[in-house]
Scaffold this active site. Structure first.
Site, PDB file in Angstrom:
ATOM      1  N   LYS A  28      15.387  -7.415   3.540  1.00 42.05           N
ATOM      2  CA  LYS A  28      14.421  -8.497   3.413  1.00 42.05           C
ATOM      3  C   LYS A  28      13.878  -8.279   1.787  1.00 42.05           C
ATOM      4  O   LYS A  28      13.774  -9.306   1.437  1.00 42.05           O
ATOM      5  CB  LYS A  28      13.233  -8.230   4.190  1.00 42.05           C
ATOM      6  CG  LYS A  28      12.227  -9.332   4.339  1.00 42.05           C
ATOM      7  CD  LYS A  28      11.649  -9.648   5.835  1.00 42.05           C
ATOM      8  CE  LYS A  28      10.620  -8.526   6.293  1.00 42.05           C
ATOM      9  NZ  LYS A  28       9.398  -8.887   5.550  1.00 42.05           N
ATOM     10  N   SER A  29      13.276  -7.280   1.561  1.00 40.93           N
ATOM     11  CA  SER A  29      12.602  -6.788   0.008  1.00 40.93           C
ATOM     12  C   SER A  29      13.730  -7.285  -1.071  1.00 40.93           C
ATOM     13  O   SER A  29      13.330  -8.198  -1.778  1.00 40.93           O
ATOM     14  CB  SER A  29      12.106  -5.585  -0.201  1.00 40.93           C
ATOM     15  OG  SER A  29      11.291  -5.178   0.800  1.00 40.93           O
ATOM     16  N   GLY A 101       4.309 -12.083   3.558  1.00 37.56           N
ATOM     17  CA  GLY A 101       3.344 -11.937   2.527  1.00 37.56           C
ATOM     18  C   GLY A 101       4.130 -11.332   1.370  1.00 37.56           C
ATOM     19  O   GLY A 101       3.827 -11.768   0.045  1.00 37.56           O
ATOM     20  N   SER A 174       1.068  -0.486  -3.764  1.00 34.95           N
ATOM     21  CA  SER A 174       1.837  -1.684  -3.078  1.00 34.95           C
ATOM     22  C   SER A 174       2.721  -2.288  -3.874  1.00 34.95           C
ATOM     23  O   SER A 174       2.447  -2.895  -5.067  1.00 34.95           O
ATOM     24  CB  SER A 174       0.740  -2.827  -2.915  1.00 34.95           C
ATOM     25  OG  SER A 174       1.222  -4.173  -2.515  1.00 34.95           O
ATOM     26  N   GLN A 176       4.094  -5.158  -3.230  1.00 39.68           N
ATOM     27  CA  GLN A 176       3.891  -6.449  -3.529  1.00 39.68           C
ATOM     28  C   GLN A 176       3.017  -6.696  -4.689  1.00 39.68           C
ATOM     29  O   GLN A 176       3.414  -7.504  -5.466  1.00 39.68           O
ATOM     30  CB  GLN A 176       3.292  -7.128  -2.339  1.00 39.68           C
ATOM     31  CG  GLN A 176       4.419  -7.096  -1.350  1.00 39.68           C
ATOM     32  CD  GLN A 176       3.899  -7.632   0.258  1.00 39.68           C
ATOM     33  OE1 GLN A 176       2.516  -8.089   0.131  1.00 39.68           O
ATOM     34  NE2 GLN A 176       4.751  -7.659   1.321  1.00 39.68           N
ATOM     35  N   ASP A 327       6.590   0.214   6.842  1.00 41.43           N
ATOM     36  CA  ASP A 327       6.633  -0.914   7.836  1.00 41.43           C
ATOM     37  C   ASP A 327       7.546  -0.139   8.924  1.00 41.43           C
ATOM     38  O   ASP A 327       7.494  -0.854  10.000  1.00 41.43           O
ATOM     39  CB  ASP A 327       7.775  -1.899   7.315  1.00 41.43           C
ATOM     40  CG  ASP A 327       7.247  -2.819   6.131  1.00 41.43           C
ATOM     41  OD1 ASP A 327       5.986  -2.881   6.223  1.00 41.43           O
ATOM     42  OD2 ASP A 327       8.009  -3.135   5.394  1.00 41.43           O
ATOM     43  N   LYS A 354      -1.188  -5.983   7.471  1.00 35.06           N
ATOM     44  CA  LYS A 354       0.073  -6.031   7.598  1.00 35.06           C
ATOM     45  C   LYS A 354       0.303  -7.445   8.351  1.00 35.06           C
ATOM     46  O   LYS A 354      -0.741  -8.367   8.450  1.00 35.06           O
ATOM     47  CB  LYS A 354       0.972  -5.172   8.045  1.00 35.06           C
ATOM     48  CG  LYS A 354       1.149  -3.965   7.313  1.00 35.06           C
ATOM     49  CD  LYS A 354       1.870  -4.400   6.186  1.00 35.06           C
ATOM     50  CE  LYS A 354       1.797  -3.280   5.144  1.00 35.06           C
ATOM     51  NZ  LYS A 354       2.361  -3.485   3.634  1.00 35.06           N
ATOM     52  N   ARG A 358      -1.799  -3.552  12.277  1.00 36.62           N
ATOM     53  CA  ARG A 358      -0.661  -2.834  13.145  1.00 36.62           C
ATOM     54  C   ARG A 358      -1.344  -1.583  13.659  1.00 36.62           C
ATOM     55  O   ARG A 358      -0.637  -1.070  14.689  1.00 36.62           O
ATOM     56  CB  ARG A 358       0.332  -2.466  12.034  1.00 36.62           C
ATOM     57  CG  ARG A 358       1.279  -3.764  11.961  1.00 36.62           C
ATOM     58  CD  ARG A 358       2.606  -3.368  11.300  1.00 36.62           C
ATOM     59  NE  ARG A 358       3.225  -4.512  11.250  1.00 36.62           N
ATOM     60  CZ  ARG A 358       4.217  -4.677  10.366  1.00 36.62           C
ATOM     61  NH1 ARG A 358       4.527  -3.734   9.268  1.00 36.62           N
ATOM     62  NH2 ARG A 358       4.959  -5.997  10.436  1.00 36.62           N
ATOM     63  N   ARG A 402       7.667  -6.744  14.029  1.00 31.75           N
ATOM     64  CA  ARG A 402       7.814  -5.131  14.136  1.00 31.75           C
ATOM     65  C   ARG A 402       7.170  -4.729  15.328  1.00 31.75           C
ATOM     66  O   ARG A 402       7.922  -3.452  15.962  1.00 31.75           O
ATOM     67  CB  ARG A 402       7.497  -4.254  12.887  1.00 31.75           C
ATOM     68  CG  ARG A 402       8.302  -4.899  11.492  1.00 31.75           C
ATOM     69  CD  ARG A 402       8.367  -3.972  10.526  1.00 31.75           C
ATOM     70  NE  ARG A 402       8.573  -4.597   9.214  1.00 31.75           N
ATOM     71  CZ  ARG A 402      10.107  -4.762   8.781  1.00 31.75           C
ATOM     72  NH1 ARG A 402      10.750  -4.592   9.560  1.00 31.75           N
ATOM     73  NH2 ARG A 402       9.975  -5.384   7.715  1.00 31.75           N
TER      74      ARG A 402
END
Ligand code: S3P
Length: 447
Positions: A28-29, A101, A174, A176, A327, A354, A358, A402
């Site tokens: 995904k990343s 995100g 992070s 991101q 994750d 998240k 979570r 997830r």
């Protein structure tokens, strides 16, 4: 999309020994980044193995709205014609990033150094997630923001016509936030530097270099590193092969460990060391996992994972490992519930922000399934006795892919079947999950 829109409950029954070879979808990343860099490059880029999950398809659509040509060919390859760095154009519609995100934060970074305004929104989960972490550094670059209270979506990013290069130290580990700042730095004259105290996934750095950017990574005396990007590079179209996602492979891998007598193979899984904390932890717990045929594909290390049913032992998972497995805590917590002894997972503050909280969602699901656990500060402590947990619960998944997949895996080896209240979110990252698990011998069915 929200959890109330046509929920799809599923039930997962105990499975016989699993066997077979299954290829899990693309990372995904890496998929998000491949689309973004392809949209910025001059010339044609092709992507093989792109994850065609909801999250990534939203990024593809955002790149189209920003002016790039993005097409899926009949053979499954994606072909892009980019705009060149600085060449994105004002989107004529709101950028709806869905549940993602990564998509939202990285594209906000891209837009921050372009001279136009873009509007961002997302689903109920994304609209509740903190965006201040990117608003803060991107404001320093010169972008403006108009959003909801708490810096949440929907919000407008008013890109800067004269962006300023910054040096920014990440207040939290992070990838991101790191990537949002670096992507803003692409269309900024001068050098943009991000300092990270703990290393986070480096797909942005690896792929930017692959597209032709000049980027240096300097180790710092205290163990951190400074990542510096020279602004306004010319990026050239590339052919990218996306490895299978280690975060998605985690689900069949843990199922293979927990269901006695299993023997499965998951080929071509990304083994970037900054993504492999789960696998290191499972090996410490006594898992029988072999990394066969290690090789490099498309600039990233990959291997074929060969997994056999194993008895696991509880371990202490240090906080410093969290960025490399952020994750994977939901599925690790499920594995820990089957292990003998206590597993302490330290330093999980980031899990609270998240796709759902979570930490709370894992704790609730385990508790409902008869597993003993505690939360102490930011640590999750799971007690196992080496046997299968009771199961038998209906677990609320809070529209979190997830959490949904983790508890379906628990059902494959628990005493009683496990239900989840809604499977819709699974398609954000792992389309075909149920069919893939059932193909290995699982029995996951609509309720
Ligand atoms: C990601 C970074 C991580 C991770 C997410 C993907 C990325 O988020 O949880 O699923 O692709 O950069 P944070 O950067 O918020 O830790």
């Amino acid at each position: 999309m929200s959890s109330s829109a046509a929920a799809k409950p599923l039930i997962s029954y105990a499975a016989p020994a699993l066997s077979g070879t299954v290829r899990v979808p693309g990372d995904k990343s890496i998929s998000h980044r491949a689309l973004m860099f392809g949209a910025l490059a001059i010339g044609q880029s092709t992507i093989e193995g792109l994850l065609e999950g909801e999250d990534v398809l939203r990024t593809a659509q955002a790149m189209r709205l920003l002016g790039a040509e993005v097409e899926r060919q009949e053979d499954g390859r994606w072909v892009l014609h980019g705009r060149g760095v600085g060449g994105l154009t004002e989107p004529a519609d709101v950028l709806d990033m869905g549940n993602a995100g990564t998509g939202a934060r990285l594209v906000m970074g891209l837009v921050a150094s372009h001279p136009f305004t873009a509007l961002f929104t997302g689903d109920a989960s994304l609209r509740s997630r903190p965006m201040r972490r990117v608003i803060e550094p991107l404001s320093r670059i010169g972008a403006g923001f108009v959003g909801r209270s708490g810096g949440r979506l929907p919000l407008a990013v008013i890109g800067s016509p004269t962006p300023i290069p910054i040096t920014y130290e990440l207040p939290m580990p992070s990838a991101q936030v790191k990537s949002a700042v670096l992507l803003a730095g692409l269309n900024t004259q001068g050098t943009t530097t991000v300092i990270e105290r703990e290393a986070t996934r480096d797909h942005t750095e690896l792929m930017l270099r692959g597209f032709g950017a000049t980027l240096s990574v300097e180790p710092l005396p205290d163990g951190g590193r400074a990542i510096s990007l020279t602004g306004q590079p010319e990026l050239t179209g590339q052919s990218i092969k996306v490895p299978s996602d280690p975060s998605s492979a985690a689900f069949p891998v843990v199922a293979g460990l927990l269901v006695e007598g299993s023997s499965i193979t998951v080929p071509a899984v990304g083994t970037n060391p900054l993504r492999c904390g789960l696998y290191q932890t499972l090996l410490e717990m006594g898992a029988d996992i072999t990394f066969a045929n290690p090789r490099v594909e498309g600039g990233e290390p990959v291997a074929d994972l060969v997994v056999r049913g194993s008895s696991l032992t509880g371990v202490d998972v240090p906080a410093g490992r969290a960025p490399s497995m952020i994750d994977e805590y939901p599925i690790l917590a499920v594995a820990a519930a089957f292990a003998r002894g206590t597993t302490r997972m330290r330093g999980l503050a980031e899990l609270r922000v998240k796709e759902s909280d979570r930490l709370a969602a894992i704790a609730r699901g385990l508790d409902l399934s008869g597993v003993k656990l505690e939360i102490e500060g930011d640590d999750l402590i799971v007690h196992g006795d080496g046997g299968a947990p009771e199961g038998g619960a209906t677990v609320p998944v809070h529209f979190d892919h997830r959490i949904a997949m983790s508890f379906l895996i628990m059902g494959m080896a628990a005493h009683r079947p496990v239900r989840i209240d809604d499977a819709t979110a699974i398609d954000t990252s792992f389309p075909g999950f149920v069919a893939l698990m059932n193909g290995l011998g699982g029995r996951i069915e609509p309720v």
